[in-house]
Design a protein around this motif. Sequence first.
Motif, PDB file in Angstrom:
ATOM      1  N   MET A 111      38.092  61.043  12.448  1.00 52.59           N
ATOM      2  CA  MET A 111      36.859  60.501  11.651  1.00 52.59           C
ATOM      3  C   MET A 111      36.092  59.308  12.475  1.00 52.59           C
ATOM      4  O   MET A 111      36.639  58.247  12.666  1.00 52.59           O
ATOM      5  CB  MET A 111      37.583  59.946  10.260  1.00 52.59           C
ATOM      6  N   LYS A 112      34.688  59.637  12.534  1.00 53.19           N
ATOM      7  CA  LYS A 112      33.985  58.623  13.327  1.00 53.19           C
ATOM      8  C   LYS A 112      32.967  58.099  12.417  1.00 53.19           C
ATOM      9  O   LYS A 112      32.353  58.672  11.617  1.00 53.19           O
ATOM     10  CB  LYS A 112      33.368  59.222  14.412  1.00 53.19           C
ATOM     11  N   LYS A 113      33.093  56.584  12.343  1.00 51.11           N
ATOM     12  CA  LYS A 113      31.985  55.871  11.257  1.00 51.11           C
ATOM     13  C   LYS A 113      30.450  56.020  11.784  1.00 51.11           C
ATOM     14  O   LYS A 113      30.435  55.811  12.856  1.00 51.11           O
ATOM     15  CB  LYS A 113      32.579  54.690  11.336  1.00 51.11           C
ATOM     16  N   GLY A 114      29.618  56.658  10.925  1.00 56.65           N
ATOM     17  CA  GLY A 114      28.326  56.703  11.320  1.00 56.65           C
ATOM     18  C   GLY A 114      27.333  55.436  10.743  1.00 56.65           C
ATOM     19  O   GLY A 114      27.889  54.367  10.582  1.00 56.65           O
ATOM     20  N   GLU A 115      25.970  55.728  10.756  1.00 55.71           N
ATOM     21  CA  GLU A 115      25.095  54.785  10.132  1.00 55.71           C
ATOM     22  C   GLU A 115      25.296  54.636   8.679  1.00 55.71           C
ATOM     23  O   GLU A 115      25.966  55.283   7.800  1.00 55.71           O
ATOM     24  CB  GLU A 115      23.723  55.402  10.350  1.00 55.71           C
ATOM     25  N   LEU A 116      24.930  53.141   8.261  1.00 56.62           N
ATOM     26  CA  LEU A 116      24.676  52.813   6.965  1.00 56.62           C
ATOM     27  C   LEU A 116      23.790  53.951   6.003  1.00 56.62           C
ATOM     28  O   LEU A 116      22.894  53.860   6.881  1.00 56.62           O
ATOM     29  CB  LEU A 116      24.413  51.437   7.083  1.00 56.62           C
ATOM     30  N   LEU A 117      24.393  54.325   4.867  1.00 53.74           N
ATOM     31  CA  LEU A 117      23.433  55.488   4.383  1.00 53.74           C
ATOM     32  C   LEU A 117      22.799  54.636   2.931  1.00 53.74           C
ATOM     33  O   LEU A 117      21.624  54.461   2.992  1.00 53.74           O
ATOM     34  CB  LEU A 117      24.425  56.479   3.613  1.00 53.74           C
ATOM     35  N   TYR A 118      23.552  53.616   2.540  1.00 53.69           N
ATOM     36  CA  TYR A 118      22.826  52.532   1.528  1.00 53.69           C
ATOM     37  C   TYR A 118      23.908  51.527   1.277  1.00 53.69           C
ATOM     38  O   TYR A 118      25.157  51.693   1.376  1.00 53.69           O
ATOM     39  CB  TYR A 118      22.400  53.274   0.393  1.00 53.69           C
ATOM     40  N   SER A 119      23.633  50.509   0.917  1.00 53.30           N
ATOM     41  CA  SER A 119      24.273  49.257   0.370  1.00 53.30           C
ATOM     42  C   SER A 119      23.748  48.783  -1.029  1.00 53.30           C
ATOM     43  O   SER A 119      22.887  48.629  -1.281  1.00 53.30           O
ATOM     44  CB  SER A 119      23.829  48.318   1.519  1.00 53.30           C
ATOM     45  N   GLY A 120      25.009  48.954  -1.992  1.00 56.18           N
ATOM     46  CA  GLY A 120      24.915  48.500  -3.175  1.00 56.18           C
ATOM     47  C   GLY A 120      25.108  46.946  -3.326  1.00 56.18           C
ATOM     48  O   GLY A 120      25.135  46.404  -2.246  1.00 56.18           O
ATOM     49  N   LYS A 121      25.382  46.690  -4.708  1.00 61.59           N
ATOM     50  CA  LYS A 121      25.740  45.205  -4.747  1.00 61.59           C
ATOM     51  C   LYS A 121      27.048  44.978  -4.329  1.00 61.59           C
ATOM     52  O   LYS A 121      27.363  43.648  -4.162  1.00 61.59           O
ATOM     53  CB  LYS A 121      25.466  44.718  -6.334  1.00 61.59           C
ATOM     54  N   ALA A 122      28.015  45.734  -4.526  1.00 50.96           N
ATOM     55  CA  ALA A 122      29.373  45.479  -4.127  1.00 50.96           C
ATOM     56  C   ALA A 122      29.832  46.077  -2.782  1.00 50.96           C
ATOM     57  O   ALA A 122      31.030  46.078  -2.604  1.00 50.96           O
ATOM     58  CB  ALA A 122      30.372  45.364  -5.418  1.00 50.96           C
ATOM     59  N   LYS A 123      29.471  47.399  -2.791  1.00 49.50           N
ATOM     60  CA  LYS A 123      29.866  48.405  -1.398  1.00 49.50           C
ATOM     61  C   LYS A 123      28.743  48.831  -0.933  1.00 49.50           C
ATOM     62  O   LYS A 123      27.563  48.996  -1.203  1.00 49.50           O
ATOM     63  CB  LYS A 123      30.737  49.598  -2.190  1.00 49.50           C
ATOM     64  N   SER A 124      29.220  49.226   0.396  1.00 46.58           N
ATOM     65  CA  SER A 124      28.278  49.811   1.243  1.00 46.58           C
ATOM     66  C   SER A 124      28.759  51.175   1.710  1.00 46.58           C
ATOM     67  O   SER A 124      30.106  51.342   1.760  1.00 46.58           O
ATOM     68  CB  SER A 124      28.005  48.937   2.784  1.00 46.58           C
ATOM     69  N   VAL A 125      27.773  52.015   1.811  1.00 48.93           N
ATOM     70  CA  VAL A 125      28.136  53.471   2.119  1.00 48.93           C
ATOM     71  C   VAL A 125      27.785  53.981   3.540  1.00 48.93           C
ATOM     72  O   VAL A 125      26.646  53.704   3.903  1.00 48.93           O
ATOM     73  CB  VAL A 125      27.722  54.352   0.901  1.00 48.93           C
ATOM     74  N   PHE A 126      28.694  54.476   4.323  1.00 47.33           N
ATOM     75  CA  PHE A 126      28.432  55.138   5.565  1.00 47.33           C
ATOM     76  C   PHE A 126      28.737  56.667   5.983  1.00 47.33           C
ATOM     77  O   PHE A 126      29.386  57.006   5.208  1.00 47.33           O
ATOM     78  CB  PHE A 126      29.515  54.283   6.566  1.00 47.33           C
ATOM     79  N   LEU A 127      27.709  56.923   6.625  1.00 48.44           N
ATOM     80  CA  LEU A 127      27.895  58.215   6.863  1.00 48.44           C
ATOM     81  C   LEU A 127      28.768  58.469   7.901  1.00 48.44           C
ATOM     82  O   LEU A 127      29.642  57.529   8.543  1.00 48.44           O
ATOM     83  CB  LEU A 127      26.509  58.847   7.664  1.00 48.44           C
ATOM     84  N   THR A 128      29.747  59.723   8.090  1.00 47.51           N
ATOM     85  CA  THR A 128      30.643  59.763   9.160  1.00 47.51           C
ATOM     86  C   THR A 128      30.376  61.231   9.694  1.00 47.51           C
ATOM     87  O   THR A 128      29.302  61.666   9.479  1.00 47.51           O
ATOM     88  CB  THR A 128      32.043  60.288   8.366  1.00 47.51           C
TER      89      THR A 128
END
Length: 246
Positions: free
Chosen positions: A1-18
């Motif tokens: 599992m490789k962490k990729g780019e930031l997809l979006y950032s909300g008010k409390a969590k950030s979501v990253f592609l893999t």
Amino acid sequence: MKKGELLYSGKAKSVFLTDDPGQLILYFRNDTSAFDGEKVEQLNRKGMVNNKFNAFIMERLAAAGVATHFEALLSETESIVKRLDMIPVECVVRNIAAGSICKRLGVEEGIDLEVPTFEFFLKNDALHDPMINEYHIRSFGWAGADEVEIMKSRTFEVNEILKALFREAGILLVDFKLEFGRYGDAILLGDEFTPDGCRLWDAKTREKLDKDRFRRNLGRVVESYEAVALRLGLDVDLPVTSAAAQ
Ligand code: ADP
Ligand code: UDP
């Protein structure tokens, strides 16, 4: 599992592609917001506590037959989830009157509802998440009639499962918010279930143990989240040791 780019950032969590197009990493931050982002603070340890709290609840729900996006804990503050096409509505079930329903209907906080009630809100910060009904959802194409039914019945199902889970720990599940998304032909429970998105009261004293402590400046916010976790049998101080974390 490789962490990729930031997809979006909300008010409390950030979501990253893999490196897997079907999977994302949810990063639970310490940011805590209320009143549509008007009040924002960093609360030490909150990201870690919520990440583990969410994993615990999602696993309980999956064991009870609720299909969720949760795959595994990745680190102290990150989880691997299935990538969903999120439906932009919030599904709220209430067992006891609190929060916005009290203002809207002029009812007293703490009234036990005759039967659990259900509300849809549009996920739109700029519009302050207005309340909508299922016709709005279908008319504007946010979701179809079958999807609306699934979201409603699943949210009620989650209510029964979690009411019992919290009751055993001497805690009342007052209300909560869920979000769902599409995964192929399936509708899965997405986002999170943590004390940031529900109301939990001590069953004896009715002390608030959830984000209302932050909203109302009651102090001991994350400490209360951790105390709830312990009462459920979850020790958030145990390090993450899942295979995904190796
Ligand atoms: P908010 O959007 O309310 O500020 P967050 O800070 O929690 O909330 O941001 C998390 C974002 O990730 C939300 O927009 C949520 O809908 C989205 N999300 C949650 N789970 C998934 C998933 N499995 N796939 C895609 N997006 C997700
Ligand atoms: N909720 C949430 N995110 C939102 C709105 C509400 O997690 O954007 C949760 C909230 O924490 C509570 C439930 O949904 O447990 C019902 O919230 P309410 O409508 O009472 O709004 P509030 O007054 O809490 O903003």
